[in-house]
Design a protein around this motif. Sequence first.
Motif, PDB file in Angstrom:
ATOM      1  N   UNK A 138       0.831  -1.207   0.000  1.00 46.86           N
ATOM      2  CA  UNK A 138       0.000   0.000   0.000  1.00 46.86           C
ATOM      3  C   UNK A 138       0.863   1.254   0.000  1.00 46.86           C
ATOM      4  N   UNK A 139       1.949   1.216   0.774  1.00 49.27           N
ATOM      5  CA  UNK A 139       2.848   2.369   0.840  1.00 49.27           C
ATOM      6  C   UNK A 139       3.473   2.645  -0.526  1.00 49.27           C
ATOM      7  N   UNK A 140       3.832   1.595  -1.262  1.00 51.13           N
ATOM      8  CA  UNK A 140       4.446   1.759  -2.585  1.00 51.13           C
ATOM      9  C   UNK A 140       3.456   2.355  -3.576  1.00 51.13           C
ATOM     10  N   UNK A 141       2.222   1.861  -3.567  1.00 47.33           N
ATOM     11  CA  UNK A 141       1.211   2.377  -4.502  1.00 47.33           C
ATOM     12  C   UNK A 141       0.877   3.834  -4.184  1.00 47.33           C
ATOM     13  N   UNK A 142       0.759   4.166  -2.890  1.00 49.79           N
ATOM     14  CA  UNK A 142       0.517   5.557  -2.507  1.00 49.79           C
ATOM     15  C   UNK A 142       1.667   6.449  -2.969  1.00 49.79           C
ATOM     16  N   UNK A 143       2.886   5.930  -2.901  1.00 50.13           N
ATOM     17  CA  UNK A 143       4.057   6.699  -3.323  1.00 50.13           C
ATOM     18  C   UNK A 143       4.053   6.933  -4.828  1.00 50.13           C
ATOM     19  N   UNK A 144       3.587   5.945  -5.582  1.00 45.80           N
ATOM     20  CA  UNK A 144       3.486   6.099  -7.033  1.00 45.80           C
ATOM     21  C   UNK A 144       2.469   7.188  -7.372  1.00 45.80           C
ATOM     22  N   UNK A 145       1.336   7.169  -6.687  1.00 44.58           N
ATOM     23  CA  UNK A 145       0.303   8.180  -6.935  1.00 44.58           C
ATOM     24  C   UNK A 145       0.792   9.587  -6.595  1.00 44.58           C
ATOM     25  N   UNK A 146       1.643   9.693  -5.569  1.00 42.05           N
ATOM     26  CA  UNK A 146       2.150  10.996  -5.136  1.00 42.05           C
ATOM     27  C   UNK A 146       3.486  11.360  -5.799  1.00 42.05           C
ATOM     28  N   UNK A 147       3.963  10.484  -6.697  1.00 39.57           N
ATOM     29  CA  UNK A 147       5.249  10.687  -7.379  1.00 39.57           C
ATOM     30  C   UNK A 147       6.385  10.853  -6.373  1.00 39.57           C
ATOM     31  N   UNK A 148       6.346  10.033  -5.335  1.00 39.19           N
ATOM     32  CA  UNK A 148       7.394  10.052  -4.309  1.00 39.19           C
ATOM     33  C   UNK A 148       8.556   9.191  -4.808  1.00 39.19           C
ATOM     34  N   UNK A 149       9.417   9.803  -5.628  1.00 36.32           N
ATOM     35  CA  UNK A 149      10.473   9.058  -6.322  1.00 36.32           C
ATOM     36  C   UNK A 149      11.449   8.347  -5.386  1.00 36.32           C
ATOM     37  N   UNK A 150      11.910   8.966  -4.303  1.00 34.32           N
ATOM     38  CA  UNK A 150      12.840   8.243  -3.427  1.00 34.32           C
ATOM     39  C   UNK A 150      12.253   6.938  -2.882  1.00 34.32           C
ATOM     40  N   UNK A 151      10.972   6.961  -2.529  1.00 32.31           N
ATOM     41  CA  UNK A 151      10.329   5.746  -2.017  1.00 32.31           C
ATOM     42  C   UNK A 151      10.217   4.699  -3.116  1.00 32.31           C
ATOM     43  N   UNK A 152       9.838   5.129  -4.313  1.00 35.96           N
ATOM     44  CA  UNK A 152       9.692   4.186  -5.421  1.00 35.96           C
ATOM     45  C   UNK A 152      11.040   3.532  -5.733  1.00 35.96           C
ATOM     46  N   UNK A 153      12.095   4.322  -5.751  1.00 35.38           N
ATOM     47  CA  UNK A 153      13.428   3.778  -6.019  1.00 35.38           C
ATOM     48  C   UNK A 153      13.851   2.796  -4.925  1.00 35.38           C
ATOM     49  N   UNK A 154      13.639   3.176  -3.673  1.00 35.81           N
ATOM     50  CA  UNK A 154      13.995   2.294  -2.559  1.00 35.81           C
ATOM     51  C   UNK A 154      13.192   1.009  -2.576  1.00 35.81           C
ATOM     52  N   UNK A 155      11.907   1.125  -2.917  1.00 34.30           N
ATOM     53  CA  UNK A 155      11.036  -0.051  -2.990  1.00 34.30           C
ATOM     54  C   UNK A 155      11.526  -1.018  -4.065  1.00 34.30           C
ATOM     55  N   UNK A 156      11.875  -0.500  -5.233  1.00 35.34           N
ATOM     56  CA  UNK A 156      12.355  -1.349  -6.330  1.00 35.34           C
ATOM     57  C   UNK A 156      13.617  -2.096  -5.919  1.00 35.34           C
ATOM     58  N   UNK A 157      14.545  -1.387  -5.294  1.00 33.15           N
ATOM     59  CA  UNK A 157      15.814  -2.018  -4.890  1.00 33.15           C
ATOM     60  C   UNK A 157      15.572  -3.108  -3.853  1.00 33.15           C
ATOM     61  N   UNK A 158      14.791  -2.804  -2.835  1.00 31.96           N
ATOM     62  CA  UNK A 158      14.567  -3.767  -1.746  1.00 31.96           C
ATOM     63  C   UNK A 158      13.820  -4.999  -2.244  1.00 31.96           C
ATOM     64  N   UNK A 159      12.810  -4.803  -3.089  1.00 30.78           N
ATOM     65  CA  UNK A 159      12.062  -5.941  -3.630  1.00 30.78           C
ATOM     66  C   UNK A 159      12.950  -6.784  -4.540  1.00 30.78           C
ATOM     67  N   UNK A 160      13.777  -6.116  -5.359  1.00 33.45           N
ATOM     68  CA  UNK A 160      14.674  -6.855  -6.253  1.00 33.45           C
ATOM     69  C   UNK A 160      15.685  -7.674  -5.458  1.00 33.45           C
ATOM     70  N   UNK A 161      16.256  -7.083  -4.427  1.00 34.48           N
ATOM     71  CA  UNK A 161      17.208  -7.814  -3.573  1.00 34.48           C
ATOM     72  C   UNK A 161      16.523  -9.007  -2.910  1.00 34.48           C
ATOM     73  N   UNK A 162      15.279  -8.819  -2.493  1.00 34.73           N
ATOM     74  CA  UNK A 162      14.517  -9.911  -1.878  1.00 34.73           C
ATOM     75  C   UNK A 162      14.340 -11.069  -2.854  1.00 34.73           C
ATOM     76  N   UNK A 163      13.946 -10.765  -4.087  1.00 38.47           N
ATOM     77  CA  UNK A 163      13.769 -11.802  -5.108  1.00 38.47           C
ATOM     78  C   UNK A 163      15.079 -12.544  -5.372  1.00 38.47           C
ATOM     79  N   UNK A 164      16.163 -11.799  -5.471  1.00 41.52           N
ATOM     80  CA  UNK A 164      17.465 -12.407  -5.766  1.00 41.52           C
ATOM     81  C   UNK A 164      17.901 -13.333  -4.633  1.00 41.52           C
TER      82      UNK A 164
END
Length: 311
Positions: free
Chosen positions: A265-291
């Motif tokens: 929910x926090x990630x989607x809210x950040x996308x709607x608000x164009x909160x770029x630092x959160x979106x970037x951090x979310x992508x990195x953390x999720x990618x590291x988790x998958x790896x």
Amino acid sequence: MKKFTFIFKRLLQIIPLLIIVTILAFALSNMSSGDVAEITLRSQGLEVTKKNIDAVREELGLNAPLLTQYVNWLMKAVHFDFGISFQTNKPVADEILSRYPATFMLAVAAMFISILLAIPIALISARYKDSLLDHFFRIVSTAGATMPDFWLGLMLLYIFAVQLKLVPVISGSKLQNILLPAVTLSVHFAAIYIRILRNNLIEINSYDYVRAARARGLSKNAALLKHGLKNAVLPCITLIGVDFGKLLAGQFACETIFSWNGIGKFAVDSINLKDLPVIQGYIIIVAVTYIIINLLLDILYLYIDPRIRME
């Protein structure tokens, strides 16, 4: 020794993947609509003037060459420093990591329920192939696989919270209220695992070594449990790992319905608000988790499947 060599090679393969992910995450700041400096000013409620924009660009290092910007951002990202969130004015890493335990608990609970449902139902369905019970479970699993999570979540909330009043309508991220959101997420995955396990068990049941076990006096149920289940589960391990990674990425609909304070929910809210630092951090953390999950799956296969060790 071969095991450690394999693990070392897999670790080396992770490095280029991480570099690609960081490049894509960094590119968001340049691909997004609008000036990052202007977005930063608006998010902080400051007046958008040329003077303020120039000051913010200087502060964020946006006047430097693109490669320099990326290297500077990467050095911070390595230390999980993704900047300050526009919407909360707090460090991005703290905001994401504070919500991660709730997402992790929900993912573990949902996956546990999925496996707990799938194994016995698949065993019964395979044991009594083409029976009325088998047809019933196949219909139920098909329905479960196609049922939208948000609809099931709303129905469960209506029944158990509104009608029966067994749980609060707004429960929050409390462990005692995890059952309904976990069941909501588990139904889809359990339905898929049931169908895969059933088909694998039926196929394995026709193999020569299972017939030989039956010929030695082992009952059909015992042969299915002792020889069939272990080999039937192996192909599902990768699928379970990938699905677990999906759950760790957050589930926006389920988290919203059950007021579960996870990262989805926090990630989607950040996308709607164009909160770029959160979106970037979310992508990195999720990618590291998958790896990490994929690496752990590869290591797990080394210990449970002797054929991989031979290769």
